[in-house]
Scaffold this motif. Structure first.
Motif, PDB file in Angstrom:
ATOM      1  N   LEU A 173       3.867  10.154  -6.785  1.00 37.52           N
ATOM      2  CA  LEU A 173       4.791  10.549  -7.849  1.00 37.52           C
ATOM      3  C   LEU A 173       4.029  10.857  -9.122  1.00 37.52           C
ATOM      4  O   LEU A 173       4.291  11.859  -9.815  1.00 37.52           O
ATOM      5  N   GLU A 174       3.085   9.964  -9.436  1.00 35.43           N
ATOM      6  CA  GLU A 174       2.300  10.218 -10.635  1.00 35.43           C
ATOM      7  C   GLU A 174       1.508  11.509 -10.509  1.00 35.43           C
ATOM      8  O   GLU A 174       1.380  12.272 -11.460  1.00 35.43           O
ATOM      9  N   ARG A 175       0.921  11.775  -9.263  1.00 42.59           N
ATOM     10  CA  ARG A 175       0.148  12.983  -9.059  1.00 42.59           C
ATOM     11  C   ARG A 175       1.031  14.208  -9.192  1.00 42.59           C
ATOM     12  O   ARG A 175       0.634  15.225  -9.802  1.00 42.59           O
ATOM     13  N   GLU A 176       2.279  14.173  -8.648  1.00 43.26           N
ATOM     14  CA  GLU A 176       3.188  15.294  -8.736  1.00 43.26           C
ATOM     15  C   GLU A 176       3.586  15.545 -10.174  1.00 43.26           C
ATOM     16  O   GLU A 176       3.666  16.697 -10.632  1.00 43.26           O
ATOM     17  N   GLY A 177       3.812  14.412 -10.894  1.00 46.08           N
ATOM     18  CA  GLY A 177       4.186  14.581 -12.309  1.00 46.08           C
ATOM     19  C   GLY A 177       3.049  15.197 -13.085  1.00 46.08           C
ATOM     20  O   GLY A 177       3.259  16.077 -13.926  1.00 46.08           O
ATOM     21  N   ALA A 178       1.829  14.716 -12.786  1.00 47.49           N
ATOM     22  CA  ALA A 178       0.686  15.269 -13.506  1.00 47.49           C
ATOM     23  C   ALA A 178       0.461  16.718 -13.145  1.00 47.49           C
ATOM     24  O   ALA A 178       0.150  17.550 -14.008  1.00 47.49           O
ATOM     25  N   ARG A 179       0.648  17.047 -11.833  1.00 48.37           N
ATOM     26  CA  ARG A 179       0.473  18.431 -11.409  1.00 48.37           C
ATOM     27  C   ARG A 179       1.501  19.321 -12.074  1.00 48.37           C
ATOM     28  O   ARG A 179       1.208  20.439 -12.529  1.00 48.37           O
ATOM     29  N   ALA A 180       2.726  18.800 -12.076  1.00 51.94           N
ATOM     30  CA  ALA A 180       3.789  19.598 -12.695  1.00 51.94           C
ATOM     31  C   ALA A 180       3.497  19.790 -14.167  1.00 51.94           C
ATOM     32  O   ALA A 180       3.691  20.883 -14.725  1.00 51.94           O
ATOM     33  N   SER A 183       0.820  -1.201   0.000  1.00 51.64           N
ATOM     34  CA  SER A 183       0.000   0.000   0.000  1.00 51.64           C
ATOM     35  C   SER A 183       0.849   1.245   0.000  1.00 51.64           C
ATOM     36  O   SER A 183       0.566   2.203  -0.732  1.00 51.64           O
ATOM     37  N   ARG A 184       1.922   1.229   0.826  1.00 47.75           N
ATOM     38  CA  ARG A 184       2.805   2.405   0.848  1.00 47.75           C
ATOM     39  C   ARG A 184       3.483   2.585  -0.493  1.00 47.75           C
ATOM     40  O   ARG A 184       3.633   3.711  -1.004  1.00 47.75           O
ATOM     41  N   HIS A 185       3.875   1.438  -1.105  1.00 49.45           N
ATOM     42  CA  HIS A 185       4.512   1.525  -2.411  1.00 49.45           C
ATOM     43  C   HIS A 185       3.565   2.102  -3.441  1.00 49.45           C
ATOM     44  O   HIS A 185       3.931   3.002  -4.220  1.00 49.45           O
ATOM     45  N   GLU A 186       2.322   1.551  -3.399  1.00 51.98           N
ATOM     46  CA  GLU A 186       1.365   2.061  -4.369  1.00 51.98           C
ATOM     47  C   GLU A 186       1.043   3.522  -4.116  1.00 51.98           C
ATOM     48  O   GLU A 186       0.865   4.306  -5.045  1.00 51.98           O
ATOM     49  N   GLN A 187       0.970   3.928  -2.838  1.00 51.14           N
ATOM     50  CA  GLN A 187       0.692   5.330  -2.509  1.00 51.14           C
ATOM     51  C   GLN A 187       1.818   6.232  -2.975  1.00 51.14           C
ATOM     52  O   GLN A 187       1.583   7.341  -3.482  1.00 51.14           O
ATOM     53  N   ALA A 188       3.053   5.750  -2.794  1.00 50.76           N
ATOM     54  CA  ALA A 188       4.202   6.553  -3.247  1.00 50.76           C
ATOM     55  C   ALA A 188       4.157   6.721  -4.745  1.00 50.76           C
ATOM     56  O   ALA A 188       4.398   7.805  -5.297  1.00 50.76           O
ATOM     57  N   LEU A 189       3.822   5.609  -5.429  1.00 52.63           N
ATOM     58  CA  LEU A 189       3.722   5.697  -6.892  1.00 52.63           C
ATOM     59  C   LEU A 189       2.627   6.675  -7.291  1.00 52.63           C
ATOM     60  O   LEU A 189       2.792   7.459  -8.237  1.00 52.63           O
ATOM     61  N   LEU A 190       1.523   6.615  -6.548  1.00 47.22           N
ATOM     62  CA  LEU A 190       0.443   7.541  -6.871  1.00 47.22           C
ATOM     63  C   LEU A 190       0.856   8.980  -6.625  1.00 47.22           C
ATOM     64  O   LEU A 190       0.490   9.889  -7.394  1.00 47.22           O
TER      65      LEU A 190
END
Length: 475
Positions: free
Chosen positions: A395-402, A386-393
């Motif tokens: 990262l993906e959210r930050e990339g999308a925001r950026a 879950s932590r791994h998936e949350q971290a991936l999310l």
């Protein structure tokens, strides 16, 4: 009924009652007093006396009425008089020089001239004739037959010509006497051909003979079917009331056979009743004695049966008790043995259950420990995943925001801010005063300039509401 040798009191009584009845049926009227005459003076009753008085002209004018069977009133004076006839009386009015009457009928009133006219008034009601016929029957024995005949005037035009109604007191008297004589003669003729018993038991032949003869005389009806006009009368009814034997001894002798027969029947009935009672009493005594003997025999058999049953019951009870004692001893021993076996079996089963319970407890503890470890490993693994998936999310959210921030133009940012300003202003508290903030040295068309302006506005608002932070500027 009187004894032999004495008078026939029943016959005398019947005759006396008949005389009383005749006297009661005769109509009576008190004589009327003529005006101007003494109370004890003789009176001329009846319609004929009225006619003669009218003819003589001695009576004063006005309404006149004399005693008689018909209440006829004569009014007027001399040659101008009126005769008023009751509605239930026949009248015939004749005049000198005329062959036929001027008036004839029932209840006809007319004018009357004493010098030339004459009239006759007769009652029109039903007449009753009482008959006492002393007859001789076929056995030459005297029999008194009592009856009555009722007749009425049917055709007064024939009756007044053939019958005599001239009696001033009772115009019907002579007619009744004539019919009575006819009736008595007919009864005597018929009774002379009959026996005493027939006369006493059946009176219908006498009635038929009397009716036929009277109708032949009064109405003109004959047995051969031929007839004439008769006397203008009609026979209403003919009845025989009583037939009595004149001799009291004969009357008793006639009654003796029936009385003897009835006495014989009564005596035989008494004998039969006594015989039946005697037979019933003997049968009842025999039945009673038989029942007593049967009752005693049944009691003896019952006593013997009871004593035998009592002996058998006592012997069986003793045997049962002995067997029961042996059975109880054997059952107690078997019960003790079975109890011991059961106790050992229970102990063995208890030990086996305790061993099985310990083994199951150990297996359960091991299984729980294994399951607990597997659960902890799975939980740790799922948490890591879950932590791994949350971290991936993230990262993906930050990339999308950026990427979004990089791709966003200043015009779009400004449009979003402008669209959100009403909501921001609605949530902000209402300011007590208006201040103007000027930001120097910032490019208002760029994103950084807009952010700087918004930050200054927010700081000014916080300063106005007493917030800890503020934004510098002049206003």
């Amino acid at each position: 009924m009187s004894a032999p040798g004495q008078g026939n009191t029943y016959l005398e009584k019947v005759v006396a009652e008949q005389a009383v009845l005749e006297d009661d049926l005769r109509a009576r009227r008190s004589p009327a007093m003529a005006p101007g005459t003494a109370a004890a003076g003789p009176q001329a009753p009846g319609p004929l006396a009225k006619r003669e008085r009218a003819l003589g002209g001695a009576a004063p004018s006005g309404d006149r009425s004399a005693p008689g069977p018909v209440d006829v009133r004569i009014s007027g004076f001399w040659r101008w008089r009126n005769v008023l006839v009751p509605p239930n009386a026949f009248v015939v009015h004749t005049r000198r020089g005329r062959a036929e009457p001027l008036h004839i009928g029932l209840g006809v009133s007319f004018r009357f001239n004493p010098s030339t006219d004459s009239f006759l008034v007769v009652p029109g009601a039903t007449q009753t004739i009482l008959i006492n016929a002393y007859c001789i029957c076929r056995e030459l024995q005297g029999v008194l037959v009592q009856g009555y005949v009722q007749w009425i005037i049917q055709d007064f035009g024939i009756a007044y010509r053939k019958l005599d109604f001239g009696d001033a007191d009772d115009p019907m008297r002579l007619v009744n006497i004539q019919l009575r004589e006819q009736a008595e003669a007919a009864i005597k003729d018929k009774v002379s051909t009959m026996g005493v018993r027939d006369v006493l038991s059946d009176k219908q032949p006498i009635i038929e003979e009397l009716t036929a003869r009277l109708r032949a005389v009064a109405e003109g009806q004959h047995e051969d079917g031929q007839g004439d006009e008769g006397l203008g009368l009609r026979i209403v009814t003919v009845q025989i009331k009583e037939a009595v034997v004149s001799s009291s001894r004969l009357w008793e002798n006639l009654q003796k056979p029936y009385r003897a027969e009835q006495g014989q029947i009564a005596r035989l009935a008494d004998l039969e009743a006594e015989e039946a009672v005697a037979h019933r009493e003997m049968a009842a005594a025999r039945i009673k004695e038989t029942q007593r003997l049967e009752h005693e025999r049944e009691l003896a058999e019952l006593r013997a049966r009871n004593e035998s049953q009592l002996f058998d019951t006592e012997a069986a009870e003793k045997l049962r008790r002995t067997r029961r004692e042996h059975d109880d001893t054997r059952e107690v021993a078997e019960l003790e043995t079975e109890t011991t076996r059961h106790t050992l079996r229970m102990e063995r089963e208890r030990h086996e259950e305790e061993a099985e319970t310990g083994r199951l407890r150990i297996e359960r503890d091991n299984e729980l420990a294994r399951l607990r470890m597997e659960g902890e490993l799975a939980l740790a693994e799922s948490r890591a995943r879950s932590r791994h998936e949350q971290a991936l999310l993230e990262l993906e959210r930050e990339g999308a925001r950026a990427a979004i921030e990089n791709d966003r133009t200043p015009a779009a940012v400004q449009a979003r801010l402008i669209a959100a300003l009403p909501e921001i202003m609605a949530r902000l508290p209402k300011p007590d005063e208006l201040r103007t903030v000027t930001v120097n040295g910032a490019d208002q068309t760029s994103v950084a300039g807009l952010i700087t302006q918004l930050a200054a506005v927010v700081g000014a608002l916080r300063a106005a509401t007493g917030g800890p932070e503020g934004s510098g500027g002049s206003g």
